[in-house]
Structures are given as C-alpha cells and as structure tokens.
Design an enzyme around this catalytic site. Structure first.
Site, mmCIF file in Angstrom:
data_model
loop_
_atom_site.group_PDB
_atom_site.id
_atom_site.type_symbol
_atom_site.label_atom_id
_atom_site.label_comp_id
_atom_site.label_asym_id
_atom_site.label_seq_id
_atom_site.Cartn_x
_atom_site.Cartn_y
_atom_site.Cartn_z
ATOM 1 N N LYS A 47 16.728 -2.000 -17.394
ATOM 2 C CA LYS A 47 16.437 -2.092 -15.960
ATOM 3 C C LYS A 47 17.642 -2.631 -15.174
ATOM 4 O O LYS A 47 17.731 -2.469 -13.976
ATOM 5 C CB LYS A 47 15.207 -2.966 -15.726
ATOM 6 C CG LYS A 47 13.903 -2.362 -16.289
ATOM 7 C CD LYS A 47 12.730 -3.308 -16.082
ATOM 8 C CE LYS A 47 11.441 -2.853 -16.762
ATOM 9 N NZ LYS A 47 10.728 -1.801 -16.007
ATOM 10 N N HIS A 72 4.393 6.119 -22.257
ATOM 11 C CA HIS A 72 4.987 5.363 -21.143
ATOM 12 C C HIS A 72 6.446 4.992 -21.360
ATOM 13 O O HIS A 72 6.952 4.095 -20.676
ATOM 14 C CB HIS A 72 4.213 4.064 -20.916
ATOM 15 C CG HIS A 72 2.821 4.250 -20.436
ATOM 16 N ND1 HIS A 72 2.480 4.275 -19.105
ATOM 17 C CD2 HIS A 72 1.688 4.447 -21.119
ATOM 18 C CE1 HIS A 72 1.173 4.454 -18.988
ATOM 19 N NE2 HIS A 72 0.669 4.566 -20.203
ATOM 20 N N THR A 75 6.533 1.835 -11.004
ATOM 21 C CA THR A 75 5.452 1.883 -10.020
ATOM 22 C C THR A 75 5.734 0.893 -8.893
ATOM 23 O O THR A 75 5.264 1.082 -7.770
ATOM 24 C CB THR A 75 4.081 1.558 -10.669
ATOM 25 O OG1 THR A 75 4.235 0.400 -11.491
ATOM 26 C CG2 THR A 75 3.588 2.722 -11.510
ATOM 27 N N LYS A 108 10.410 -6.973 -11.486
ATOM 28 C CA LYS A 108 9.999 -6.208 -12.658
ATOM 29 C C LYS A 108 10.292 -7.036 -13.890
ATOM 30 O O LYS A 108 11.027 -8.026 -13.802
ATOM 31 C CB LYS A 108 10.740 -4.864 -12.726
ATOM 32 C CG LYS A 108 12.263 -4.992 -12.589
ATOM 33 C CD LYS A 108 12.964 -3.641 -12.464
ATOM 34 C CE LYS A 108 12.938 -3.072 -11.069
ATOM 35 N NZ LYS A 108 12.261 -1.781 -10.951
ATOM 36 N N ARG A 109 9.724 -6.642 -15.053
ATOM 37 C CA ARG A 109 10.068 -7.341 -16.278
ATOM 38 C C ARG A 109 11.583 -7.334 -16.481
ATOM 39 O O ARG A 109 12.262 -6.379 -16.100
ATOM 40 C CB ARG A 109 9.390 -6.654 -17.480
ATOM 41 C CG ARG A 109 7.914 -6.990 -17.595
ATOM 42 C CD ARG A 109 7.667 -8.458 -17.855
ATOM 43 N NE ARG A 109 8.033 -8.782 -19.206
ATOM 44 C CZ ARG A 109 7.172 -9.126 -20.154
ATOM 45 N NH1 ARG A 109 5.884 -9.214 -19.889
ATOM 46 N NH2 ARG A 109 7.589 -9.410 -21.372
ATOM 47 N N LYS A 120 5.161 1.040 -4.707
ATOM 48 C CA LYS A 120 4.528 -0.004 -3.884
ATOM 49 C C LYS A 120 5.479 -0.432 -2.761
ATOM 50 O O LYS A 120 5.064 -0.642 -1.612
ATOM 51 C CB LYS A 120 4.178 -1.227 -4.752
ATOM 52 C CG LYS A 120 3.107 -0.936 -5.798
ATOM 53 C CD LYS A 120 3.052 -1.993 -6.905
ATOM 54 C CE LYS A 120 2.259 -1.456 -8.083
ATOM 55 N NZ LYS A 120 2.454 -2.233 -9.328
HETATM 56 C C1 F55 Z 1 3.624 -3.364 -23.512
HETATM 57 C C2 F55 Z 1 3.511 -3.585 -24.857
HETATM 58 C C3 F55 Z 1 4.363 -2.942 -25.707
HETATM 59 CL CL1 F55 Z 1 4.222 -3.226 -27.392
HETATM 60 C C4 F55 Z 1 5.313 -2.074 -25.252
HETATM 61 C C5 F55 Z 1 5.426 -1.843 -23.926
HETATM 62 C C6 F55 Z 1 4.566 -2.481 -23.052
HETATM 63 C C7 F55 Z 1 4.652 -2.243 -21.599
HETATM 64 O O1 F55 Z 1 4.234 -3.097 -20.845
HETATM 65 N N1 F55 Z 1 5.179 -1.079 -21.167
HETATM 66 C C8 F55 Z 1 5.263 -0.711 -19.852
HETATM 67 O O2 F55 Z 1 4.875 -1.430 -18.961
HETATM 68 N N2 F55 Z 1 5.770 0.504 -19.596
HETATM 69 C C9 F55 Z 1 5.903 0.980 -18.229
HETATM 70 O O3 F55 Z 1 4.764 1.759 -17.878
HETATM 71 C C10 F55 Z 1 4.750 2.059 -16.489
HETATM 72 C C11 F55 Z 1 3.466 2.798 -16.191
HETATM 73 O O4 F55 Z 1 3.509 4.097 -16.708
HETATM 74 C C12 F55 Z 1 5.989 2.870 -16.092
HETATM 75 O O5 F55 Z 1 5.979 3.016 -14.718
HETATM 76 C C13 F55 Z 1 7.271 2.155 -16.541
HETATM 77 O O6 F55 Z 1 8.385 2.977 -16.315
HETATM 78 C C14 F55 Z 1 7.166 1.794 -18.017
HETATM 79 O O7 F55 Z 1 8.293 1.037 -18.417
#
Ligand code: F55
Length: 816
Positions: free
Chosen positions: A557, A359, A659, A551-552, A663
C-alpha cells in the site's frame, strides 16, 4: 401480540419501562451503561417486529436464500444506524435528555464489534446492509470472537496492542439462540463403511467435540421492512467437560482444561496472517465456523423442503475468500457419509451450491494448509480432498493429455518437502462462480494467479466490483453533506439509488451551492479537529488541506511513499522558510499486524516524523502530520467526511480493489492514485481531469521489476536522496541512526514495491494537487464531481451484480 408503538411518547414510555424492568433502576440512579443499554434495547425492539414479519414472509415464500460465509465482519457502531433505520433518529436528543445523559457519553458506550481486519470484513458488512435494503433473503454467518481486532495505542511512537474486550458492558444488539446450538468434531480416526463398495463413503469418529452456540444481530434494510440477521458462533465446551473430581481434589487448573481448550476456538480474531503462531487454532476456527453454519443451513432448508434435489435451488453459499472454504469438504462429508448420498450426486449438489470471492493478488496471501496438520485435525476432510483432487485431475488429464506440468500447477495439493493443500484451488474446483473484486483484479486473476483455471473453465470467472453502503458512509458519517445533497435533489431517494447523485453535476455552475459544499467540508474539518485534539493533543487547522491515507499498514500500500513526500515537504520548508506552500494536514490511520515488524517500524517512523514536524516552529505552521490511533470503522466515519485528498498509492497490480477510495470519493475527496484496483474505475467515472494520476502501470511495474535498481533512482534525484538520507541520519530518532536503518535498507536494497521508482512522479503530481487547491472554486467543482459521479460504487449495485451474475435470487418483499 403486543408490538411497540410508533410515537415519541411510546418510545419514552418504553425507555423508562426498560430502564426499570431490564436494568432494575430509575432515571435518577441510572449509570452511563444503564442509560446506553436501555436506549439500545428500546431502539432494537423497534426492529424486532420487522424481523418477525421478515421471518414469516420468508417462511411463506420458501425462497432461495443467500448464505454469506465470512470469518470477518466489521459492522461499525449500531446505535445511530438503528436509530436511522427505524426513523427514530430525530428523537435522540429529547430522549438523551430524558435519560439525563449527554449524547456524546451515550455514544461512547456504543462500541463497534471489531470482528474483522480491514476491507474484506467491511465489505461483508456493506453487502449485508445492501442485501437487506434490496429485500434479498440472506443470512450472514461468522464467529463471535470474544476479542476482536486489537486496540492500537502508541508508546513512545511505537505501536502497542491491547485486547479488545468489546462485550465488557454486554452487547445489547445481540440475541442468544441456545436452541440452535451445534456440535462440531475435531481429530480422531476414520474407517471404512462396510456397506460401501466404492470406498468413497467412510465414517469419522472425532477425538474431541465442541459446542457451537449461536447468537444473532439484526441487519435491517433501509427504507424497507426487511430485517435479515447475522448469526455468530461462539465455542463452548460440552456440558460434561467440567471435571468435578479433579476440582474437588484441588486440581483447579486441570479441572477446567477442556473448557479452556474448547473456548479458545472463538477467543480471538487473528490479526491478519503474518504471524506464525496459532496456525492450528486458526484452522480450527475456520472449520468451526463452516461446520456450525452448514448444519444450520441444512436445518433451515429442512424446515420447508425434503430430499436433496432442491438444495442448490434453495441454498446459495458465498465464500468470502478462502477462510471458509472447508465448507466444500464439509458439505461433501455430510451428504456422503451422514446422509448417504452417492458421491457423484453429492459433488454435483456441492458444486452448484458454492461460489468463491477472491480478495487478493499477492501470492503470499493465498492460503495453504500443511497436509500433516489436516491429517491430524480433520482426517476425514483430507480424504475427501484427495478424492475431489483425484477426480478433478482425471478430468484435467483428459483435457490436456500428457501435460504433467498442467496437472502439477492445477492440483489442489502442492507437492514439495512439505505437502500443502491450496485452498484457492479447492475453492475454484468446488464452486460454480469465482469472482474478483474490481475489473483490473479480475483481469489479473484470470491472466496470472488463476490462469490455468480460467483457461479450463472460462465461464466460471466473473467480475463484481466492490461497493460501499451510502447509508453508513454518507448519510450517517456526513450528515451535513447529506442534507445539502437532499436539498439539491429534492428528496432522500439517492440513498437507495445512488446514481441519482449524477444530478449534482449541474450544481457545479451554481456559486451558492459550491459555497455551501465548501462550508460543509470545512465544518466537518472543525469536528475532526476536535476529535484529533482530544485523542492526540495535536491541533489541526480546518483551513488546511486535509490529506488522508487510511488503511491497514502494508508494504504494497506504500505508506512509506507518502512518508517520503512528507519528508520532502519538510526539507523544502526548512531549506526555504519563505516558500509559498499550501498548508496541509497529513492524516494517517491504520494498524499493522502485531507480527509484521517492518510495518510496526514504519508506524514508529510516521510518529517520529509527525513529532519532528510538530516541534519545528517554521514547518509546523504549514504542515501537520498525525497518525490517528486505533483506526477503525468509527474513526473512518469521522475522518472521511473531512478529507480533501484521498491517497490511493499502492503499486499498480497489488491492491485488489480498495473500498476506502470509494468512500472518500463519495464524500467529495479528490483522489491522488495509481492505476490500481478500483482506482481505475473511479477515474473512468469521475473524469481524468478530476483525478490526480501518477506512477507506473501494472505492465510497466512488472517490466521494471526484472532489472530494478532502487539505488539508481536514489542517486539521480536529489530530493529523494535528501528524504532517504534524513531517515538514515537519525534526525527522526534523536540521533539514533540504527533505529530506522531497516526502513532505509528495505528501500535501497530491494524496494519490493518500487516506491523509489514512483517517487518523482508522485511528488510532482502532489505539486499539481497544490496548484488545483490554490484555486478553491476549481477544487470545489472537482470535489462535487467526484461525489456526483461515484454513484456506481454503492454496495447496492454490487449486491445487484451478485444477484444477477452469481446468486440468481429474487427479492421477497415483507409486508408492513
Ligand atoms: C484477512 C485475513 C487474512 Cl488471513 C488475509 C487477508 C485479510 C484481509 O483483511 N484482506 C483484505 O481486507 N483484503 C481486501 O479486501 C477488500 C475487499 O474486497 C479489497 O478492497 C482490498 O483491496 C483487499 O486488500
């Protein structure tokens, strides 16, 4: 067996009965939580029958199952979803009246399980929803964190984190399954198996054991009988852990020490990976999840199968990023050490069982664990990793004779002052299929991050573009737009066949339809304004353009780029109070990891700018800035339907997919964005004329990075300079120039994500947005076309892609 009846009268009777027999109270004396809990279990009971029939159908068919392993799930609220999926939604109002509780109050008790951080956790939830809807036999495995993602509040504009005690009132949606508990080991020693001349089979004697207690939540499909489950593990001490003699001696703390240590494993979700603390505990969590889940998978396999030959035919495990990758070594350990399968056969079974979804592209997000930590916590697993790596590197050496650099780059072990295990490498080596989550992401993964692997095993790599469930993110979140769509298309078939939205395209020439579309969006803004006023006190104008970035908070970002735009608008209006500007509400939502100081400071700055805008009498009439506190799935469901403009402005090549972009487009927001992640695929589908594109592309960004001088951009562009200078001047900090100086320094110093380079292109593109907005007919047509042409981004399509490309599973229909 008695099953629940299907009429409103049955529902009302069960409700009163549940209130009486489960809560021990009556309508007259029921509290809010009593009323909510009773409604929830009465709805839930209507899924149990379907769940039992699903289990029976699965048992009879003995099908291949998908097991989705994820450290995170963001399921969202359950009440409305389950009302919709059981066809009881129309009864909500009369039933709330029966209970004498206002609907809004009942929903307020429906807390969302915040068992994830962001996109990765929500994707897991969307895929489970789609698998059930497609009748795919599937189980999701996860951890039942006692505290989910922290609750975000602001104190003087700065983020403060509060614990998320999400089960405070109990969780009516979950079923405990204590009979399926498992025991998991940690620490300890390993020794030779005397009867094994190869030395590959060894015995592990753990130094500590912990119990995993499962409970499950039901995952119903929409418009079908299938109800799958998500099984969540909770860590408990083994029964002997309570030290009665110490307790009797008055040593109360010591008496419960072991209990506390064991239960800490599932205590709290890690808010991303930006904090150093608790690394060992985090690794413990990961192993706890996979050890419990694999034992459960084997238990289920053995209900209908014997021997190991059929295992990969009946079991396919999807690893959601690297967090559950220790499952590969755990299955090897179980097969080789416990079930005495030969190493080669065990390895063949293991590789055919697992698949891995990546991801990210950020190198710092690729998980590695210190060898020294593994040696202590999971000594047998480290040995197995060494053996896997040994055989793997032999293969590599045979393919690339003499290429030691290749060996070093591909190795599962990273050499250096501190040797570390590369979890992504272990994942690729131990899996049949590896996938990225958008076309660009997969291309970049195979060209950069995992390039050597893609060269070695090109056939392993696939793209599966992410998607979102239209049930939650259109039907539940946006009932007005849903009713309009259903009216136009004739039925609700689009909810399970989202490409049918395409037919809305014809409606752009129908002025009446456009007017109804615009009115639905306006009403959604009125609703959102009510929520925003209640949670922040800020009053927003439903006529203004609703410009959202949700978003986070992460540097890549580029929330700071959006903020530079906001400050530019602020400066322009202040300089020229008569300026003809398009009224906008800029809405931010998102959390920063508690240890991510740069992003916490940026949140503080967003709040400070919001206040400056709000207290300026001239500016505040045309511009509003709000940072909605505690952004989560529930808030997303309020915000997304009201959005006009969707901000997807990450530096090209950094966002794996996104994502939220999907939405928002599906709900008729028009995107302003870079050529990053799935933005590219959205633009390809909705048409370049219905998408506001700006900024560097991936190749241009990579080139510029080599000789980048952010100051050059700052010096050349007076508006950019004015925006940065405003932050530096202290106007947003009551004259305190030091407070936000680190934000300025980061921009003018390295500007890691090239925000200054993209500033002019972005701000000019926002002018084109204003231009389009001034022609409301044009805007509404763009809005409709965004929705009409985004049907591809249904997670049903994503789940089908996984089925066809990777899982090779077939649906199992469940009879009524
Ligand atoms: C959570 C825990 C750790 Cl240790 C590292 C990353 C994450 C996390 O939440 N990653 C995350 O959300 N990644 C996102 O995944 C989405 C689904 O595939 C993508 O759309 C997005 O681009 C990506 O940043």
């Amino acid at each position: 067996m008695r099953t629940v009846g299907g009429t409103l009268e049955d529902f009302e009777r069960d409700l009163i009965s549940n209130l009486y027999y489960q809560r021990g109270t009556t309508v007259e004396s029921a509290s809010g939580p009593d009323a909510y809990h009773t409604l929830a279990v009465t709805v839930r009971d209507r899924l149990v029958d379907r769940y039992a029939r699903t289990a029976a159908a699965h048992y009879a068919a003995n099908p291949r199952f998908v097991y989705y392993l994820s450290a995170e799930y963001l399921l969202g609220r359950q009440l409305r979803q389950n009302l919709l999926y059981t066809g009881t939604e129309p009864w909500l109002r009369p039933v709330a009246e029966d209970l004498g509780a206002p609907l809004e109050e009942l929903e307020a008790y429906d807390v969302e399980p915040g068992l994830g951080n962001g996109g990765l956790g929500r994707l897991a939830a969307c895929l489970l929803d789609s698998m059930a809807t497609l009748d795919i036999p599937a189980v999701g495995y996860g951890i039942r964190y006692e505290f989910g993602i922290f609750k975000q509040a602001f104190r003087d504009g700065a983020q403060v984190e509060r614990p998320d005690d999400w089960t405070f009132y109990g969780n009516p949606w979950e079923f405990p399954a204590p009979d399926d508990r498992q025991v998991v080991g940690f620490y300890g020693t390993t020794a030779r198996s005397l009867d094994d001349p190869t030395g590959l089979r060894r015995q592990w004697t753990p130094g500590e054991t912990v119990r995993g207690e499962p409970s499950h939540m039901l995952v119903p499909g929409f418009g079908t009988q299938t109800v799958n489950m998500i099984r969540l593990w909770r860590a408990r001490a083994s029964r002997e852990s309570f030290d009665l003699s110490r307790f009797s001696a008055g040593q109360y703390k010591e008496a419960v020490e072991d209990i506390v240590r064991a239960e800490n494993i599932s205590k709290v979700l890690y808010p991303d990976d930006s904090t150093e603390q608790g690394r060992e505990l985090r690794l413990k969590q990961q192993y706890f999840l996979v050890a419990c889940s694999l034992r459960d998978i084997i238990r289920r396999y053995r209900l209908r199968n014997t021997g190991w030959d059929a295992f990969p035919a009946k079991v396919v495990v999807q690893l959601n990023d690297t967090h559950p990758v220790m499952a590969i070594t755990e299955l090897m350990r179980l097969l080789v050490d416990v079930y005495r399968v030969d190493w080669d056969l065990a390895w063949s079974i293991t590789r055919r069982t697992f698949n891995y979804t990546c991801h990210t592209l950020l190198p710092e997000a690729l998980e590695t664990w210190p060898v020294a930590l593994l040696e202590r916590l999971l000594p047998r697993h480290l040995e197995i990793i060494y053996s896997i790596n040994h055989f793997f590197l032999q293969e590599v050496a045979a393919t690339y004779p003499g290429d030691v650099d290749k060996l070093r780059r591909l190795s599962i072990i990273e050499e250096g002052p501190e040797r570390r295990v590369r979890m992504a490498h272990l994942a690729v080596v131990g899996s049949t299929a590896v996938n990225g989550v958008a076309e660009l992401h997969t291309r970049l993964l195979t060209a950069t991050t995992l390039r050597d692997f893609a060269e070695l095993w090109p056939y392993k790599f696939h793209n599966v573009t992410n998607g979102v469930t239209p049930r939650r993110f259109i039907r539940l979140a946006n009932p007005r737009l849903s009713a309009l769509i259903t009216d136009r298309l004739g039925d609700e078939g689009w909810l399970t066949d989202l490409e049918r939205l395409e037919r809305l395209g014809d409606a752009v020439d129908d002025p009446e339809f456009l007017a109804r579309w615009r009115e639905a969006k306006r009403q959604n803004k009125v609703d959102l304004a009510r929520h925003v006023e209640r949670s922040t006190g800020v009053v927003i104008d439903p006529e203004a353009m609703c410009d959202v970035m949700i978003k986070r908070f992460h540097e890549y970002k580029r929330q700071h780029l959006k903020l530079l735009h906001v400050i530019t608008l602020f400066n322009r209006i202040r300089e020229n109070p008569d300026l003809d500007v398009v009224p906008r509400t800029v809405l931010f939502g998102g959390k920063a990891a508690p240890g991510y100081h740069a992003m916490k400071l940026l949140i503080h700055l967003v709040n400070a700018v919001a206040e400056a805008v709000d207290t300026d009498p001239v500016v505040s009439r045309r511009l509003k800035v709000v940072l909605v506190p505690d952004y989560n799935v529930t808030k997303a469901q309020f915000i997304i339907p009201a959005a006009d403009l969707s901000e997807q402005i990450s530096l090209a090549g950094k966002e794996a997919s996104g994502t939220g972009n999907m939405k928002l487009a599906l709900n008729g927001a028009v995107t302003i964005g870079t050529l990053d992640g799935a933005n590219i695929e959205i633009r390809d589908r909705v048409g370049a004329e219905n998408f506001f594109l700006f900024g560097l592309d991936t190749a241009e960004a990579a080139d510029l990075r080599h000789h980048y001088r952010p100051r050059a951009f700052y010096e050349q562009d007076p508006e950019l300079r004015a925006a940065v200078d405003a932050i530096a001047s202290g106007v947003f900090a009551k004259g305190d120039r030091a407070l936000f100086a680190p934000v300025v320094d980061a921009m003018l110093g390295r500007d890691e994500y090239l925000a200054l380079a993209d500033y002019r292109s972005y701000v000019d593109c926002q002018e084109a947005v204003d231009e389009a907005w001034r022609d409301q007919d044009r805007w509404t047509r763009m809005s409709v076309l965004n929705s009409a042409r985004s049907g591809f981004f249904s997670s049903d399509r994503t789940a089908r892609d996984y089925c066809d490309l990777i899982w090779r599973v077939e649906p199992v229909p469940v009879p009524s």
